[in-house]
Design a protein around this motif. Structure first.
Motif, mmCIF file in Angstrom:
data_model
loop_
_atom_site.group_PDB
_atom_site.id
_atom_site.type_symbol
_atom_site.label_atom_id
_atom_site.label_comp_id
_atom_site.label_asym_id
_atom_site.label_seq_id
_atom_site.Cartn_x
_atom_site.Cartn_y
_atom_site.Cartn_z
ATOM 1 N N MET B 113 -43.399 -6.596 -10.677
ATOM 2 C CA MET B 113 -44.558 -7.199 -10.029
ATOM 3 C C MET B 113 -44.734 -6.650 -8.617
ATOM 4 O O MET B 113 -45.825 -6.214 -8.239
ATOM 5 C CB MET B 113 -44.362 -8.714 -9.951
ATOM 6 N N VAL B 114 -43.645 -6.680 -7.853
ATOM 7 C CA VAL B 114 -43.731 -6.208 -6.468
ATOM 8 C C VAL B 114 -43.991 -4.702 -6.443
ATOM 9 O O VAL B 114 -44.825 -4.220 -5.665
ATOM 10 C CB VAL B 114 -42.446 -6.578 -5.705
ATOM 11 N N LEU B 115 -43.321 -3.947 -7.329
ATOM 12 C CA LEU B 115 -43.534 -2.502 -7.366
ATOM 13 C C LEU B 115 -44.969 -2.169 -7.741
ATOM 14 O O LEU B 115 -45.569 -1.238 -7.189
ATOM 15 C CB LEU B 115 -42.593 -1.855 -8.383
ATOM 16 N N LEU B 117 -47.648 -4.050 -7.195
ATOM 17 C CA LEU B 117 -48.520 -4.341 -6.049
ATOM 18 C C LEU B 117 -48.429 -3.218 -5.029
ATOM 19 O O LEU B 117 -49.444 -2.727 -4.531
ATOM 20 C CB LEU B 117 -48.116 -5.667 -5.406
ATOM 21 N N ALA B 118 -47.186 -2.801 -4.735
ATOM 22 C CA ALA B 118 -46.997 -1.736 -3.749
ATOM 23 C C ALA B 118 -47.636 -0.449 -4.256
ATOM 24 O O ALA B 118 -48.364 0.233 -3.533
ATOM 25 C CB ALA B 118 -45.512 -1.538 -3.472
ATOM 26 N N GLN B 120 -49.991 -0.027 -6.480
ATOM 27 C CA GLN B 120 -51.441 -0.079 -6.566
ATOM 28 C C GLN B 120 -52.088 0.148 -5.213
ATOM 29 O O GLN B 120 -53.116 0.814 -5.120
ATOM 30 C CB GLN B 120 -51.887 -1.424 -7.151
ATOM 31 N N SER B 121 -51.455 -0.408 -4.169
ATOM 32 C CA SER B 121 -52.071 -0.163 -2.856
ATOM 33 C C SER B 121 -51.922 1.297 -2.454
ATOM 34 O O SER B 121 -52.790 1.842 -1.794
ATOM 35 C CB SER B 121 -51.527 -1.094 -1.773
ATOM 36 N N ASP B 124 -54.602 3.152 -4.325
ATOM 37 C CA ASP B 124 -55.894 2.971 -3.683
ATOM 38 C C ASP B 124 -56.034 3.868 -2.471
ATOM 39 O O ASP B 124 -57.080 4.429 -2.206
ATOM 40 C CB ASP B 124 -56.069 1.510 -3.242
ATOM 41 N N GLY B 214 -51.525 -11.253 -14.255
ATOM 42 C CA GLY B 214 -52.769 -10.667 -13.755
ATOM 43 C C GLY B 214 -52.570 -9.549 -12.755
ATOM 44 O O GLY B 214 -53.391 -9.352 -11.876
ATOM 45 N N ILE B 215 -51.502 -8.790 -12.904
ATOM 46 C CA ILE B 215 -51.250 -7.737 -11.926
ATOM 47 C C ILE B 215 -51.503 -6.350 -12.496
ATOM 48 O O ILE B 215 -52.103 -5.511 -11.833
ATOM 49 C CB ILE B 215 -49.815 -7.852 -11.385
ATOM 50 N N ARG B 217 -52.894 -3.053 -14.404
ATOM 51 C CA ARG B 217 -54.281 -2.588 -14.512
ATOM 52 C C ARG B 217 -54.415 -1.474 -15.533
ATOM 53 O O ARG B 217 -55.122 -0.515 -15.316
ATOM 54 C CB ARG B 217 -54.732 -2.047 -13.163
#
Lengths: 294, 271, 553
Positions: B113-115, B117-118, B120-121, B124, B214-215, B217
């Motif tokens: 989950m944390v990986l 999020l990191a 994905q940013s 981006d 929901g993380i 994609r």
């Protein structure tokens, strides 16, 4: 006992490592502040978010802890949390986890014994199919099936059901390990000797074989505890339990850095505690471990 | 490794896996229209222009791709860590094991989950080094997945090295590298395959749970994401037809992988 | 093991107990209870704020402005063009402790805090507000800020008379006072002498009957991570729900979040639930399913800064390429496909003949306009919000991609949980990174103005259209709105809003409206007066129970 202290120290090192690693990982994420508002968020508001997290300050990673010990709210208002709330939530999750652990041990023993019985019969395929079915079912599916029956009923029903749901897969996983150990032990000479001397199979199993299987069980308790806590994330969400798992997932999703750091660290400390408890039990039940110590 | 030494169960499992792979490839990739036209389960409520079969089989193909790549990557990573730890001597090995335990102690779901999020940013911001959502998922799964295999390989290597022929070879002056290559690797091979197969369902399930929060994609939709985002249909009338096929495919996949991996693992233990 | 289970089972109050009273499942929890300071995600706070507080005015079902905390008001203009409202407060209103009276000072304190809060832009119409906002932008010293606050257009003439001065006339101001909770009063007597930190704590940690309320309910408890808010009846409120014989106010009211709300409703464990899921709406429809048409528009926004979308004719062609009827077909029990921004039910919406001139489905024209446009070979990235929503976003996005593919525009889909951040994110070259996004815009009050705020220069539209053609169209758009907002004559103001809509939808084609969403919900027959209003706010201020207490648990 210096070796024991050394072991303790090694386990405890995990805690600060996790605290610092999680802080820097979370701090690297960009902050989200804008939302459904029609107008823009003022830059000063953004700055205040940054200040809350201690971002860009030397020793900024101490900031969440400083706030926690001063009894202030961590994070932004809606998802923020104080130390005593955190403790309360933790106790809820740990309670569910403990019940689940006990249930999982029960599943493990039951499954191992059943599989030993199935081994020679036509049911032996179940010994493989059951773990696959248990593993192939994400926690949220049984949780969702059971949730409508228990949510908002009180009397600890949601908690116990959550414990039940999250304990199935770790329990059966543990069961396969125990069953493997059981297979090995049952093939050993002392079993044949005991049976030959006229002891009933039942008493051989309970008196002689199971104590030897116990260390294998203990080895797996750590990973199982991890799996239980991970399962509780999904289960708490579906059952609407306001405990630690729910807090954690929300904090990660909303990028509440301070809460995530504190929660992850608490999480790691919990697992260290489980590890220590396992060591202690091992000392009690496993003569080999006692010998190695002294 | 001759065919005779592979137990029947492993064959059943492997056939199941290959069959699923082939079916998903044919249905999801080669003839998607045929599948869409003949699907008896109707369309998916959240994707009204696509059938449940299309989504489930198409997703299976994507999930298999993720699982195979992530599984292979984490197995190779684990093997590399274990081998270099064994080769580097007791002190280094000890510390590597501590690190492995630390990674192993945190739940996969949490770290992924944390990986994610990191990652994905970074994606981006354009710093993901050419990785898309697919690559990102594979990398995060591999990053959490190597610790288990590393520990297993290390223990296996330790057992193998304790055997007489290794001691004999060592007495004859064989170097560490020679030992690894000539004596250990051949007996390790089936075990590596077993570990790899056991990683496959873990990767797919972890992805599913992360999607549930929901993380993830993944686009096109993976089986895990499909299950993780449509599971809520179960509480509604007629929702079972949406959730059950995907769930069934997942259980079959796990069954195939675990049958073959357990049989292979057991085979090597007896060998 | 059995012992442990028994011990756990026997421990009655230590587990997480179900909340008492009426249970309402809401899609999202409040982010703050501090109505003056607020939070950017304010929509989630509305159900609680509207049930516990009250504005100077209220809105009748026909959207007309009625008295609220003010029993009457006068409106005048100064020589310098400012608009002055003098509100006469009701004298019988007390805060929920039963002692503290409502005073004009409560508004002064509340609005001063709101001017320094997270949504302070919403108060920009007040005379002197610009200066306060500017000073904060610059980080001016507190003393200077205080002085500027004292000069803003909100003054207590006496305990029951409030004078509000607006920098310019604003015909929507009275409607805003009813719903926008930043304009609600704060209990100044209680807040006096507290530091800012203490004040926030006062609001966000409810205890001992605080924070005080004016509405028929007050917040008793808020469990953030547990996602529950408990409201209790406020017997001292001057705004009791209208009770028919046999009816009574609900003593306890719990707002909660649940993944399985509809299933809990089926089993009788909750009393109100939104039905948002496509599966639930496509199956058998329960008898108590209700539909509320919202004053709201779901639209496709276009990034005007990235080629080939930087040309208005390309954007307009996209709008022409979308078949709104086909887009919504079969997704919901009923739908209102639309190509206009202002919903037809809105007072002041454009008449049909005017609406017909705005871009609508015309595939031939779309193909002709798109033929030979350079840069269209690049796939366009359509960003939409992932997760649950009462708008069937996944289906709309997929169909949109198919419809645009039919006119030769390739679209890739990107569902994001961090939607707002993604839409705001800029590339290294300057323009924002997305090409198209889908979003729902809802009215906060029944006035065309509320639909345009988002697209103004300082709005969060993220389309970059303020940079187009040197900013001339944006300047014209804002001028039209400014004139319309100040225009007392309804017909003329409607015409001006119509022109502004045409600039946005046709001339610049920044957005392509798709449909006006509805909300579906289920509620028990014993629960009276609970409703979803056209603003998509769950309205609890008239909630009451019918039947004997035992019947309603």
């Amino acid at each position: 006992m210096p070796p024991a202290l050394l072991r303790l120290g090694r386990q405890l090192v995990l805690v600060p490592i996790v605290a610092i690693a999680s802080y820097f990982l979370m701090a690297a994420l960009p902050l989200t502040t804008a939302d459904d508002a029609k107008r823009q968020v003022a830059p000063e508001v953004l700055a205040s978010y940054q200040r809350d997290l201690g971002l860009g300050q030397p020793l900024g990673f101490l900031r969440p802890w400083e706030k926690l010990f001063r009894g202030e709210r961590l994070g932004t208002s809606a998802q923020g949390i104080t130390g005593d709330e955190l403790l309360w939530k933790l106790s809820g999750s740990v309670g569910v986890g403990l019940v689940a652990l006990v249930l999982a041990l029960g599943w493990a023993l039951a499954f191992a014994l059943l599989r030993a019985r199935w081994r020679r019969s036509r049911l032996s395929v179940l010994g493989d199919a059951l773990p696959a079915a248990a593993f192939g079912t994400p926690v949220f599916i049984p949780a969702l099936l059971l949730a409508p029956a228990v949510v908002e009923r009180g009397h600890l029903l949601p908690e116990l059901t959550a414990a039940f749901v999250i304990s199935v897969w770790p329990g059966i996983f543990l069961g396969t390990l125990v069953a493997d150990a059981l297979d090995t032990e049952l093939a050993r000479d002392y079993v044949r000797t005991a049976l030959g001397k006229g002891l009933s199979p039942r008493s051989v199993l309970w008196r002689h074989v199971l104590p030897n299987v116990l260390p294998a069980l203990l080895d797996a308790v750590g990973p199982v505890a991890t799996a239980l806590l991970a399962g509780s994330f999904a289960a708490e969400r579906v059952f609407g339990l306001p405990y630690f798992g729910q807090l954690y997932v929300l904090a990660v999703l909303q990028k509440q850095v301070a809460v995530v750091v504190v929660a992850t660290t608490v999480f790691a400390s919990l697992l260290v505690l489980v590890g220590l408890a396992v060591e202690f039990v091992r000392l009690l039940v496993d003569p080999r471990a006692r010998e190695a110590r002294s | 490794m001759s065919a005779r030494r592979i137990p029947t169960r492993a064959w059943v499992g492997l056939v199941l896996l290959v069959g699923l792979g082939l079916a998903s490839w044919l249905a999801g990739r080669v003839f998607p229209e045929a599948l869409a036209r003949t699907c008896p389960l109707g369309t998916d409520p959240t994707h009204p222009d696509r059938t449940v079969c299309e989504l489930a089989f198409g997703g299976l193909w994507v999930s298999l791709a993720i699982g195979l790549t992530a599984g292979a990557l984490s197995t190779v990573l684990g093997l590399g860590v274990a081998m270099s730890a064994r080769a580097a001597g007791a002190r280094v090995e000890h510390w590597v094991l501590r690190a492995v335990d630390a990674v192993f102690a945190l739940p996969d779901v949490l770290v992924v989950m944390v990986l994610q999020l990191a990652g994905q940013s970074m994606l981006d911001a354009g710093h993901a080094g050419g990785l898309g959502p697919f690559g990102l998922m594979v990398v995060s799964l591999a990053l959490v997945g190597w610790a288990g295999p590393a520990r297993m390989f290390r223990n296996r290597l330790a057992t193998l090295e304790g055997q007489e022929f290794i001691a004999a070879s060592r007495a004859l002056g064989a170097g560490r590298w020679h030992l690894l290559r000539v004596h250990l690797w051949p007996s390790l091979r089936p075990f590596v395959l077993a570990v790899f197969l056991s990683r496959l369902p873990t990767a797919i399930l972890t992805e599913s749970t992360v999607s549930f929060f929901g993380i993830a994609r993944m686009e096109p939709m993976s089986l895990g994401r499909y299950l993780g985002t449509s599971y809520a249909a179960l509480i509604y009338e007629g929702g079972a037809r949406v959730v059950l096929p995907a769930w069934g495919l997942l259980v079959l996949l796990v069954l195939g992988a675990s049958l073959s991996s357990r049989a292979l693992g057991a085979g090597t233990r007896r060998a | 093991m059995l012992v442990l289970v028994l011990v756990a089972g026997g421990c009655g109050r230590c587990g997480f107990q179900p909340d008492p009273g009426v249970k309402v499942v809401v899609p999202s929890m409040p982010t703050t209870l501090d109505w003056s300071y607020s939070d950017p995600t304010s929509w989630a706070n509305y159900p609680v704020m509207l049930a516990t507080q009250r504005g100077l005015t209220t809105l009748a079902p026909d959207h007309s402005v009625q008295p609220g905390l003010a029993e009457r008001w006068e409106r005048s203009r100064t020589a310098t063009g400012q608009e002055v409202y003098t509100f006469h407060l009701r004298q019988d209103v007390r805060w929920s402790d039963g002692v503290t009276p409502l005073t004009a000072q409560d508004f002064v304190i509340g609005w001063h805090r709101a001017l320094q809060g997270r949504e302070r832009g919403e108060l920009a119409d007040l005379a002197g507000a610009d200066e306060v906002l500017d000073l904060q932008e610059k980080g001016a010293p507190p003393a200077q800020l205080e002085a500027a606050l004292a000069r803003t257009g909100v003054e207590a003439l006496d305990p029951h008379t409030l004078r509000v001065t607006l920098a310019r006339p604003r015909n929507y101001f009275l409607a805003r006072l009813a719903n926008v909770y930043l304009f609600f009063p704060a209990p100044s007597a209680v807040l006096a002498g507290k530091t800012e930190e203490q004040v926030r704590d006062y609001f966000d940690r409810p205890r001992d009957g605080h924070p005080l309320a004016l509405g028929p309910y007050r917040v008793e408890n808020w469990d953030r991570a547990g996602e529950r808010v408990r409201l209790v009846h406020n017997p001292r409120s001057a705004f009791q729900p209208p009770l028919a014989p046999g009816e009574r106010p609900a003593p306890v009211l719990t707002l909660m979040k649940s993944e399985i709300g509809p299933a809990l409703y089926e089993r009788g464990r909750v009393d109100f639930v939104f039905v948002d899921s496509a599966v639930a709406l496509q199956g058998r429809r329960p008898d108590d399913l209700q539909r509320e048409p919202l004053l709201s528009t779901y639209f496709l926004a276009i990034n005007t800064e990235r080629p080939p979308l930087d040309r208005p004719e390309v954007r307009r062609a996209l709008s022409h390429a979308i078949d709104r009827e086909a887009l919504m077909k079969g997704l919901l029990p009923a739908a209102r496909p639309s190509h206009v921004l202002l919903p037809p039910e809105l007072p002041g919406a454009a008449p049909p003949e005017e609406a017909a001139r705005l871009p609508h489905f015309d595939p031939e024209r779309a193909r002709a306009d798109l033929a030979g446009v350079p840069g269209l070979d690049r796939p366009l990235r359509l960003v939409y919000r992932s997760g649950d929503s009462f708008v069937p976003e996944v289906a709309i996005a997929e169909r949109l991609a198919a419809q645009l593919a039919a006119v030769g525009v390739k679209v890739t889909l990107d569902a994001r949980s961090d939607f707002s951040a993604e839409v705001a994110r800029r590339t290294a070259e300057g323009p924002r990174a997305y090409d198209l996004y889908l979003r729902r815009l809802g009215a906060d009050y029944a006035h065309p103005n509320t639909f345009f705020t988002l697209f103004e220069r300082n709005g969060l539209h993220q389309t970059g259209w303020e940079t187009q053609r040197g900013g001339e169209p944006m300047a014209r758009f804002e001028r039209l709105l400014d004139e319309a907002d100040a225009e007392p004559d309804e017909a003329r103001s409607r015409a001006l809003y119509g022109q502004a809509q045409a600039v946005l939808l046709d001339e610049m084609a920044v957005i392509a409206p798709l449909y006006h969403p509805d909300r579906y919900f289920r509620t028990r027959a014993s629960l009276r007066g609970v409703d979803v209003d056209p603003f998509n706010f769950l309205s609890l201020r008239e909630l009451r129970l019918s039947g004997t207490p035992t019947e309603v648990r």
